[in-house]
Design an enzyme around this catalytic site. Structure first.
Site, PDB file in Angstrom:
ATOM      1  N   ASP A   1      32.629  35.749  35.762  1.00  0.00           N
ATOM      2  CA  ASP A   1      33.992  35.709  36.298  1.00  0.00           C
ATOM      3  C   ASP A   1      34.018  36.065  37.778  1.00  0.00           C
ATOM      4  OD1 ASP A   1      33.843  36.456  33.347  1.00  0.00           O
ATOM      5  OD2 ASP A   1      35.891  35.768  33.502  1.00  0.00           O
TER       6      ASP A   1
ATOM      7  N   ASP B   1      32.870  31.197  34.211  1.00  0.00           N
ATOM      8  CA  ASP B   1      33.931  31.372  35.210  1.00  0.00           C
ATOM      9  C   ASP B   1      33.314  31.596  36.595  1.00  0.00           C
ATOM     10  OD1 ASP B   1      35.885  30.806  33.417  1.00  0.00           O
ATOM     11  OD2 ASP B   1      36.816  32.798  33.425  1.00  0.00           O
TER      12      ASP B   1
ATOM     13  N   TYR C   1      36.761  29.634  40.034  1.00  0.00           N
ATOM     14  CA  TYR C   1      38.216  29.739  39.930  1.00  0.00           C
ATOM     15  C   TYR C   1      38.893  28.704  40.822  1.00  0.00           C
ATOM     16  CZ  TYR C   1      37.859  33.792  36.952  1.00  0.00           C
ATOM     17  OH  TYR C   1      37.563  34.606  35.906  1.00  0.00           O
TER      18      TYR C   1
ATOM     19  N   ASN D   1      36.381  29.203  30.752  1.00  0.00           N
ATOM     20  CA  ASN D   1      37.609  28.401  30.704  1.00  0.00           C
ATOM     21  C   ASN D   1      37.976  27.816  32.060  1.00  0.00           C
ATOM     22  OD1 ASN D   1      37.908  31.329  30.921  1.00  0.00           O
ATOM     23  ND2 ASN D   1      40.081  30.921  31.255  1.00  0.00           N
TER      24      ASN D   1
ATOM     25  N   HIS E   1      30.653  32.784  27.173  1.00  0.00           N
ATOM     26  CA  HIS E   1      31.785  33.306  27.940  1.00  0.00           C
ATOM     27  C   HIS E   1      32.700  34.268  27.180  1.00  0.00           C
ATOM     28  CE1 HIS E   1      34.382  33.497  31.347  1.00  0.00           C
ATOM     29  NE2 HIS E   1      35.422  33.048  30.670  1.00  0.00           N
TER      30      HIS E   1
ATOM     31  N   HIS F   1      42.357  38.996  25.880  1.00  0.00           N
ATOM     32  CA  HIS F   1      41.572  38.009  25.121  1.00  0.00           C
ATOM     33  C   HIS F   1      41.124  38.513  23.756  1.00  0.00           C
ATOM     34  CE1 HIS F   1      41.729  35.691  28.724  1.00  0.00           C
ATOM     35  NE2 HIS F   1      41.055  36.585  29.413  1.00  0.00           N
TER      36      HIS F   1
ATOM     37  N   HIS G   1      34.613  36.746  30.595  1.00  0.00           N
ATOM     38  CA  HIS G   1      36.005  36.434  30.240  1.00  0.00           C
ATOM     39  C   HIS G   1      36.954  37.608  30.395  1.00  0.00           C
ATOM     40  CE1 HIS G   1      38.893  33.601  28.847  1.00  0.00           C
ATOM     41  NE2 HIS G   1      39.022  34.040  27.610  1.00  0.00           N
ATOM     42  N   VAL G   2      36.633  38.759  29.781  1.00  0.00           N
ATOM     43  CA  VAL G   2      37.465  39.949  29.948  1.00  0.00           C
ATOM     44  C   VAL G   2      37.046  40.599  31.266  1.00  0.00           C
ATOM     45  CG1 VAL G   2      38.030  42.213  29.007  1.00  0.00           C
ATOM     46  CG2 VAL G   2      37.667  40.270  27.469  1.00  0.00           C
ATOM     47  N   HIS G   3      38.002  40.827  32.144  1.00  0.00           N
ATOM     48  CA  HIS G   3      37.679  41.305  33.487  1.00  0.00           C
ATOM     49  C   HIS G   3      37.490  42.818  33.490  1.00  0.00           C
ATOM     50  CE1 HIS G   3      39.848  37.445  34.894  1.00  0.00           C
ATOM     51  NE2 HIS G   3      38.661  37.213  34.371  1.00  0.00           N
TER      52      HIS G   3
END
Ligand code: NAG
Ligand code: FE2
Length: 436
Positions: A147, A174, A177, A207, A290, A300, A327-329
């Site tokens: 991410d 990710d 962006y 995503n 991810h 999420h 995915h989870v920041h």
């Protein structure tokens, strides 16, 4: 402070003490997306250079030129400015509504020696780059950060990764962006070039790579064109999942955004790939994708459940040591776990979606903390996975403490080789992997 009341003096000193010891780390807000000036380079100038492993002893060199006639050749060798080898590759380009990409070159070079610095030049033009190939044996180090995006925090993360000694960058999805703004893929390519041109970047999709518009645009057009991974080399027929090996580590890169049910191509490829893993040759087995399966953040929550229901038994049967997700920041590390319960033969799950993207951090956690969750924190940062030998690896997570890299979590992980787990599951594994 001379005229200060004694009481306020105590308050000030206490505050200084807390800040000074870092006891109360104040989490930073997201930073803005960086803006880049328009490129004024010649149209044949190689841009956005990045490299990736392409089977044993080979490296794929990827770059972009605005000039459509620029050749897809790479000259390389082990001394500066004197190249004794040359390889020619392929190129592609794509359109996305009004946007037309440059010429995207992919050239595989090799065979290369292990643990060796190579100098190279792309398209017979422009500056010289250099990279180091990974070693053929332990120790080997992976930098891990997902991410990423392209903000002030990304820059901080990248700077910290550059300070570490590592062999391969692993990115659990990710990347840019860009989110449909295609020129943002180009600015991301330029931002990461200093790192990605010098160490292989092995990525899988998130995503934000999808950029699908129903009826009008199929998914992953830009991602697949620009970030070609060694899928044919690993017997996969999709750039969205593949595997690769470095020193004694076998790494499975899975796709959270392509079919994963038991009738899918990905599932069947995974079975076939796992059945080929030889734990004598590659004592370590890692998986990367991810969307996390073990996540105690509100963000999420439950999104990975379907993929987990389908694929977790396969990874367990094969004895995967560590799973990396994004995915989870935020950052989270689990104990060895399987089917929601502590299990000495299951993998450690590590969520490391904290590279620094513009969406900011995921602060809210489920309480109480599940028993499988050891460490969780919403901060930007990156991880380093140093495999020392066939049984021991050192994992550390480095938070971007403002702009300093501070090691904030660390643990020795022992591989399942020699644990007895592989022997116990071997019959089950064989049945599961070989049955049609
Ligand atoms: C593997 O590395 C660990 C940590 O450095 C060490 O304690 C252990 O003795 C090593 N094992 C072997 C077989 O060399
Ligand atoms: Fe994501």
């Amino acid at each position: 402070m001379k005229n200060m009341e004694p009481k306020s003096m105590i308050v000030v000193l206490t505050v200084l003490l807390i800040v000074g010891t870092g006891a109360d780390y104040v989490r930073p807000p997201p930073r803005k997306t960086l803006h880049f000036p328009w490129s004024t380079k010649a149209s044949s100038h190689p841009q956005q250079v990045h490299i990736s492993l392409a089977g044993d002893k080979h490296m794929r060199i990827t770059w972009i030129t605005s000039d459509k006639s620029s050749p897809s050749i790479v000259e390389y060798g082990t001394s500066r400015k004197s190249y004794n080898s040359i390889a020619e590759g392929e190129s592609t380009s794509y359109r996305y509504f009004l946007y037309k990409s440059g010429k995207i070159h992919h050239t595989v070079i090799g065979p290369l020696e292990h643990d060796t610095v190579y100098f190279y030049r792309c398209g017979g033009n422009g500056p010289e780059f250099q990279f180091k190939t990974p070693p053929s044996h332990f120790p080997v180090t992976f930098a891990v950060a997902g991410d990423l995006g392209q903000t002030g925090w990304t820059k901080s993360t990248i700077k910290h990764i550059k300070q570490c000694k590592y062999d391969v960058h692993v990115l659990p999805g990710d990347l840019s962006y860009a989110d449909y703004m295609q020129h943002r893929w180009d600015t991301f390519g330029e931002l990461v070039q200093p790192l990605a041109s010098s160490r292989p970047w092995m990525v899988t999709q998130g995503n934000h790579e999808k950029e699908e518009i129903p009826i009008l645009k199929k998914g992953f057009v830009s991602y697949n064109s620009r970030w070609k991974m060694p899928f044919d080399e690993s017997g996969s027929n999709s750039n969205l999942y593949y595997s690769f090996e470095v020193a004694g580590v076998h790494i499975i890169m899975l796709g959270s955004y392509t079919d994963y049910d038991e009738y899918s191509d990905q599932y069947n490829w995974l079975k076939a790939d796992l059945s080929k893993v030889d734990r004598e040759r590659t004592p370590w087995l890692l998986a990367v994708f991810h969307v996390p399966w073990y996540n105690s953040n509100h963000a999420h929550q439950g999104e990975g459940d379907d993929m987990m229901a389908s694929m977790e038994p396969l990874l367990y049967a094969a004895g995967v040591d560590v799973v990396f997700a994004g995915h989870v920041h935020a950052y989270e590390r689990s104990r060895r776990v399987y089917n929601g319960k502590l299990d000495a033969c299951g993998p450690n799950h590590i969520t490391i979606g904290d590279g620094g993207n513009r969406e900011g951090l995921a602060h809210k956690y489920l309480n109480p903390q599940p028993e499988w969750s050891v460490f969780r924190e919403a901060s930007f940062g990156h991880g380093e996975f140093r495999v020392m030998n066939s049984t021991h690896a050192f994992w550390s997570w480095h938070r971007n403490d403002d702009d300093e890299s501070v090691r904030s979590d660390q643990v020795w992980i022992t591989s399942l080789v020699g644990s007895g787990c592989l022997a116990e599951t071997s019959r089950e594994t064989r049945n599961m992997l070989i049955e049609p």
